[in-house]
Design a protein around this motif. Structure first.
Motif, PDB file in Angstrom:
ATOM      1  N   UNK A   1      47.231  30.156  51.775  1.00 17.83           N
ATOM      2  CA  UNK A   1      48.137  30.925  51.134  1.00 17.83           C
ATOM      3  C   UNK A   1      49.107  30.268  49.731  1.00 17.83           C
ATOM      4  N   UNK A   2      48.369  29.339  49.433  1.00 19.02           N
ATOM      5  CA  UNK A   2      48.967  28.814  48.315  1.00 19.02           C
ATOM      6  C   UNK A   2      47.672  28.702  46.989  1.00 19.02           C
ATOM      7  N   UNK A   3      47.110  27.260  47.146  1.00 19.69           N
ATOM      8  CA  UNK A   3      46.488  27.155  46.213  1.00 19.69           C
ATOM      9  C   UNK A   3      44.960  28.082  46.244  1.00 19.69           C
ATOM     10  N   UNK A   4      44.496  28.317  47.243  1.00 15.34           N
ATOM     11  CA  UNK A   4      43.227  29.407  47.597  1.00 15.34           C
ATOM     12  C   UNK A   4      43.840  30.659  47.044  1.00 15.34           C
ATOM     13  N   UNK A   5      45.045  31.076  47.528  1.00 10.87           N
ATOM     14  CA  UNK A   5      45.362  32.385  47.233  1.00 10.87           C
ATOM     15  C   UNK A   5      45.647  32.626  45.575  1.00 10.87           C
ATOM     16  N   UNK A   6      46.151  31.631  44.837  1.00  6.36           N
ATOM     17  CA  UNK A   6      46.591  31.923  43.545  1.00  6.36           C
ATOM     18  C   UNK A   6      45.170  31.654  42.692  1.00  6.36           C
ATOM     19  N   UNK A   7      44.098  30.870  43.266  1.00  2.00           N
ATOM     20  CA  UNK A   7      42.932  30.627  42.729  1.00  2.00           C
ATOM     21  C   UNK A   7      42.050  32.008  42.942  1.00  2.00           C
ATOM     22  N   UNK A   8      42.229  32.617  44.094  1.00  2.00           N
ATOM     23  CA  UNK A   8      41.548  34.015  44.076  1.00  2.00           C
ATOM     24  C   UNK A   8      42.162  35.209  43.331  1.00  2.00           C
ATOM     25  N   UNK A   9      43.439  35.079  43.116  1.00  2.00           N
ATOM     26  CA  UNK A   9      44.114  36.130  42.276  1.00  2.00           C
ATOM     27  C   UNK A   9      43.544  35.956  40.966  1.00  2.00           C
ATOM     28  N   UNK A  10      43.548  34.919  40.325  1.00  2.00           N
ATOM     29  CA  UNK A  10      43.021  34.271  38.888  1.00  2.00           C
ATOM     30  C   UNK A  10      41.496  34.913  38.750  1.00  2.00           C
ATOM     31  N   UNK A  11      40.807  34.574  40.033  1.00  2.00           N
ATOM     32  CA  UNK A  11      39.419  34.924  39.863  1.00  2.00           C
ATOM     33  C   UNK A  11      39.349  36.495  39.817  1.00  2.00           C
ATOM     34  N   UNK A  12      39.865  37.085  40.593  1.00  2.00           N
ATOM     35  CA  UNK A  12      39.931  38.700  40.638  1.00  2.00           C
ATOM     36  C   UNK A  12      40.238  39.104  39.282  1.00  2.00           C
ATOM     37  N   UNK A  13      41.413  38.824  38.631  1.00  2.44           N
ATOM     38  CA  UNK A  13      41.599  39.019  37.285  1.00  2.44           C
ATOM     39  C   UNK A  13      40.759  38.816  36.405  1.00  2.44           C
ATOM     40  N   UNK A  14      40.100  37.910  36.492  1.00  2.70           N
ATOM     41  CA  UNK A  14      38.678  37.500  35.687  1.00  2.70           C
ATOM     42  C   UNK A  14      37.463  38.197  36.007  1.00  2.70           C
ATOM     43  N   UNK A  15      37.453  39.149  36.956  1.00  6.22           N
ATOM     44  CA  UNK A  15      36.226  39.665  37.340  1.00  6.22           C
ATOM     45  C   UNK A  15      35.307  39.095  38.016  1.00  6.22           C
ATOM     46  N   UNK A  16      35.557  37.988  38.841  1.00  4.20           N
ATOM     47  CA  UNK A  16      34.741  37.270  39.664  1.00  4.20           C
ATOM     48  C   UNK A  16      34.643  37.883  41.008  1.00  4.20           C
ATOM     49  N   UNK A  17      33.404  38.025  41.629  1.00  2.00           N
ATOM     50  CA  UNK A  17      33.008  38.492  42.942  1.00  2.00           C
ATOM     51  C   UNK A  17      33.670  37.574  43.817  1.00  2.00           C
ATOM     52  N   UNK A  18      34.297  37.614  44.923  1.00  2.00           N
ATOM     53  CA  UNK A  18      35.012  36.609  45.650  1.00  2.00           C
ATOM     54  C   UNK A  18      34.404  36.728  47.223  1.00  2.00           C
ATOM     55  N   UNK A  19      34.182  35.607  47.869  1.00  2.91           N
ATOM     56  CA  UNK A  19      33.697  35.334  49.217  1.00  2.91           C
ATOM     57  C   UNK A  19      34.540  34.118  49.666  1.00  2.91           C
ATOM     58  N   UNK A  20      35.184  34.598  50.946  1.00  3.14           N
ATOM     59  CA  UNK A  20      36.127  33.444  51.518  1.00  3.14           C
ATOM     60  C   UNK A  20      35.679  33.372  52.983  1.00  3.14           C
TER      61      UNK A  20
END
Length: 184
Positions: A136-155
């Motif tokens: 809920x901190x660094x993984x979350x903020x990294x995921x939001x940045x990645x999403x905004x940069x159009x990366x596909x995400x798997x968690x």
């Protein structure tokens, strides 16, 4: 040919995971170690990348916003900054590989103030698997940045942890419902 993928192992350090770490997730963080190593080995075997975006701070940095929020942690060249337990020797044994990289970061997101996005685009990587701490901190903020940069995400839910179970659960839901991440 399929584009390569990257596994990000975020902030998996002694200060965030070990019992005596400055901001330890404790048992939840320790419990995910086997899954992180399993994924790292799978990514290497498949010809993909393993990247360690790792929090780094300077002692008594009065200008860093985290100084007011948290006790000193992940201080450069300290035990707390080293990767946790068997992840450190895994990294050392693969560090000379062309598939394993380490990025220092000084904000929650692995993309802010780093060369990570440029590295990923140069290597034609558009799919990221995020692991590590804190969900809920660094993984979350990294995921939001990645999403905004159009990366596909798997968690992988068994490869992320937090010291706040409510925040951890909320972040997993947010990854799926607001970022379109695949939760496995």
């Amino acid at each position: 040919m399929k584009n390569p993928e990257a596994l990000l192992i975020i902030d998996y350090t002694n200060d965030f995971v070990a019992d005596s770490g400055a901001l330890s997730t404790g048992k939840p963080g320790q419990k995910i170690e086997p899954e992180i190593l399993k994924l790292a080995n799978q990514f290497i075997k498949a010809g993909n990348y393993v990247i360690f975006p790792t929090d780094l701070h300077e002692k008594n940095d009065l200008f860093h916003p985290e100084t007011k929020l948290f006790p000193p942690h992940n201080l450069k060249n300290t035990w707390g900054w080293q990767l946790y337990n068997t992840v450190q020797p895994w990294y050392e044994s693969h560090a000379t590989s062309q598939q394993v990289y380490y990025f220092d970061k000084n904000r929650y997101s692995a993309f802010v103030n780093t060369n990570l996005d440029n590295f990923l685009r140069t290597h034609k990587i558009n799919s990221l698997t995020l692991t590590g701490v804190c969900t809920d901190i660094c993984v979350l903020h990294t995921a939001i940045s990645a999403y905004n940069l159009n990366y596909q995400l798997t968690i992988p839910q068994n490869a992320v942890a937090s010291f706040d179970q409510v925040g951890h659960n909320w972040a997993l839901t947010h990854f799926k419902n607001s970022l379109g991440a695949k939760i496995i």
